[in-house]
Design an enzyme around this catalytic site. Structure first.
Site, PDB file in Angstrom:
ATOM      1  N   CYS A  22      32.002  35.823  37.752  1.00  0.00           N
ATOM      2  CA  CYS A  22      32.313  36.386  36.440  1.00  0.00           C
ATOM      3  C   CYS A  22      31.097  36.225  35.542  1.00  0.00           C
ATOM      4  O   CYS A  22      30.499  35.150  35.498  1.00  0.00           O
ATOM      5  CB  CYS A  22      33.522  35.673  35.838  1.00  0.00           C
ATOM      6  N   LEU A  23      30.757  37.289  34.837  1.00  0.00           N
ATOM      7  CA  LEU A  23      29.601  37.224  33.937  1.00  0.00           C
ATOM      8  C   LEU A  23      29.828  36.205  32.823  1.00  0.00           C
ATOM      9  O   LEU A  23      28.862  35.721  32.236  1.00  0.00           O
ATOM     10  CB  LEU A  23      29.318  38.614  33.349  1.00  0.00           C
ATOM     11  N   GLY A  36      31.878  44.911  36.859  1.00  0.00           N
ATOM     12  CA  GLY A  36      32.971  45.202  35.926  1.00  0.00           C
ATOM     13  C   GLY A  36      32.742  44.449  34.630  1.00  0.00           C
ATOM     14  O   GLY A  36      31.990  43.466  34.609  1.00  0.00           O
ATOM     15  N   HIS A  62      40.924  41.256  38.296  1.00  0.00           N
ATOM     16  CA  HIS A  62      40.048  40.301  37.593  1.00  0.00           C
ATOM     17  C   HIS A  62      39.865  40.752  36.134  1.00  0.00           C
ATOM     18  O   HIS A  62      39.957  39.935  35.212  1.00  0.00           O
ATOM     19  CB  HIS A  62      38.707  40.242  38.344  1.00  0.00           C
ATOM     20  N   GLU A  63      39.635  42.048  35.940  1.00  0.00           N
ATOM     21  CA  GLU A  63      39.413  42.560  34.573  1.00  0.00           C
ATOM     22  C   GLU A  63      40.710  42.545  33.760  1.00  0.00           C
ATOM     23  O   GLU A  63      40.699  42.238  32.565  1.00  0.00           O
ATOM     24  CB  GLU A  63      38.840  43.978  34.605  1.00  0.00           C
ATOM     25  N   GLN A  72      34.671  40.410  26.744  1.00  0.00           N
ATOM     26  CA  GLN A  72      33.453  39.709  27.173  1.00  0.00           C
ATOM     27  C   GLN A  72      32.271  39.999  26.245  1.00  0.00           C
ATOM     28  O   GLN A  72      31.277  39.271  26.259  1.00  0.00           O
ATOM     29  CB  GLN A  72      33.094  40.059  28.619  1.00  0.00           C
ATOM     30  N   HIS A  82      41.205  39.310  32.161  1.00  0.00           N
ATOM     31  CA  HIS A  82      40.443  39.121  30.917  1.00  0.00           C
ATOM     32  C   HIS A  82      41.229  39.652  29.711  1.00  0.00           C
ATOM     33  O   HIS A  82      41.172  39.072  28.628  1.00  0.00           O
ATOM     34  CB  HIS A  82      39.101  39.858  30.974  1.00  0.00           C
TER      35      HIS A  82
HETATM   36  O1  GNR Z   1      30.177  41.251  38.482  1.00  0.00           O
HETATM   37  C1  GNR Z   1      31.275  40.822  38.844  1.00  0.00           C
HETATM   38  N1  GNR Z   1      31.507  40.646  40.179  1.00  0.00           N
HETATM   39  C2  GNR Z   1      32.754  40.378  40.696  1.00  0.00           C
HETATM   40  C3  GNR Z   1      32.831  39.966  42.027  1.00  0.00           C
HETATM   41  C4  GNR Z   1      34.054  39.707  42.608  1.00  0.00           C
HETATM   42  C5  GNR Z   1      35.200  39.839  41.869  1.00  0.00           C
HETATM   43  C6  GNR Z   1      35.157  40.232  40.537  1.00  0.00           C
HETATM   44  C7  GNR Z   1      33.937  40.499  39.958  1.00  0.00           C
HETATM   45  S1  GNR Z   1      33.876  41.010  38.304  1.00  0.00           S
HETATM   46  C8  GNR Z   1      32.298  40.459  37.848  1.00  0.00           C
HETATM   47  C9  GNR Z   1      31.950  40.936  36.449  1.00  0.00           C
HETATM   48  C10 GNR Z   1      32.895  40.321  35.455  1.00  0.00           C
HETATM   49  O2  GNR Z   1      32.837  39.200  35.051  1.00  0.00           O
HETATM   50  N2  GNR Z   1      33.887  41.066  35.042  1.00  0.00           N
HETATM   51  O3  GNR Z   1      34.800  40.588  34.204  1.00  0.00           O
HETATM   52 NI    NI Z   2      34.878  38.448  34.596  1.00  0.00          NI
END
Ligand code: GNR
Ligand code: NI
Length: 172
Positions: A94-95, A46, A136-137, A51, A140
């Protein structure tokens, strides 16, 4: 399509609250195409626009496994509806917080209303990894990172390590 640099914590831009999109037009689709390519390259499942430094309420996602066909998803101006009382724990990463993973508890299911790649309104019932990833997104878009759901000790330890790594990288 272009791979764009991904911001990493503690970059203050990751704390911005993203603004709603006025119109899903070709310019926005070009951004979504770049985001998807950036996400696949990373690789991640995601990515929120902030980001890559764009403070708009846009998310891309692909939860297909390696042996499956790509299944890109695009969410513009997403809203979470009816989060379940039942919670689920997932190991998140998270990236923008590279090389750190920890468990986060969130509603196990939710409904999300959004505009798709064509600007058409959609409603999706999410559970499992999809529900976790959407939440999670969505965080952000509010300037929230998954480490904000952990203890202050853990969060500060991670941020300190990232700051140190960035200082060393800048000195090269
Ligand atoms: O790549 C991602 N893996 C992930 C694993 C578990 C819960 C959420 C994520 S999102 C993350 C990519 C990212 O940072 N998205 O904002
Ligand atoms: Ni993230």
């Amino acid at each position: 399509m272009t791979i764009r640099p991904i911001l990493t914590a503690p970059d203050p831009r990751l704390r911005e609250v993203s603004k709603p999109v006025d119109k899903v037009d070709d310019g926005l689709r070009a951004l979504m195409d770049d985001m998807l390519e950036t996400m696949y390259d990373a690789p991640g499942i995601g990515l929120a626009a902030i980001q890559v430094g764009v403070p708009l309420r846009v998310i891309v996602m692909d939860l297909a496994k390696e042996d499956e066909e790509p299944a890109p998803r695009y969410f513009v101006n997403p809203e979470i509806l009816d989060p379940s009382e039942e919670l689920a724990v997932y190991e998140e990463g998270c990236l923008s917080v590279p090389e750190f993973f920890d468990e986060v508890e969130r509603p196990a299911r939710c409904r999300v209303r959004y505009l798709d790649y064509n600007g058409d309104e959609q409603v999706l019932d999410a559970e499992g990894l999809l529900a976790t990833c959407i939440q999670h997104e969505m965080d952000h878009l509010e300037g929230v990172l998954f480490i904000d759901h952990l203890s202050r000790l853990k969060r500060e330890r991670v941020l300190k390590k990232l700051k140190k790594e960035q200082r060393l990288a800048a000195a090269e």
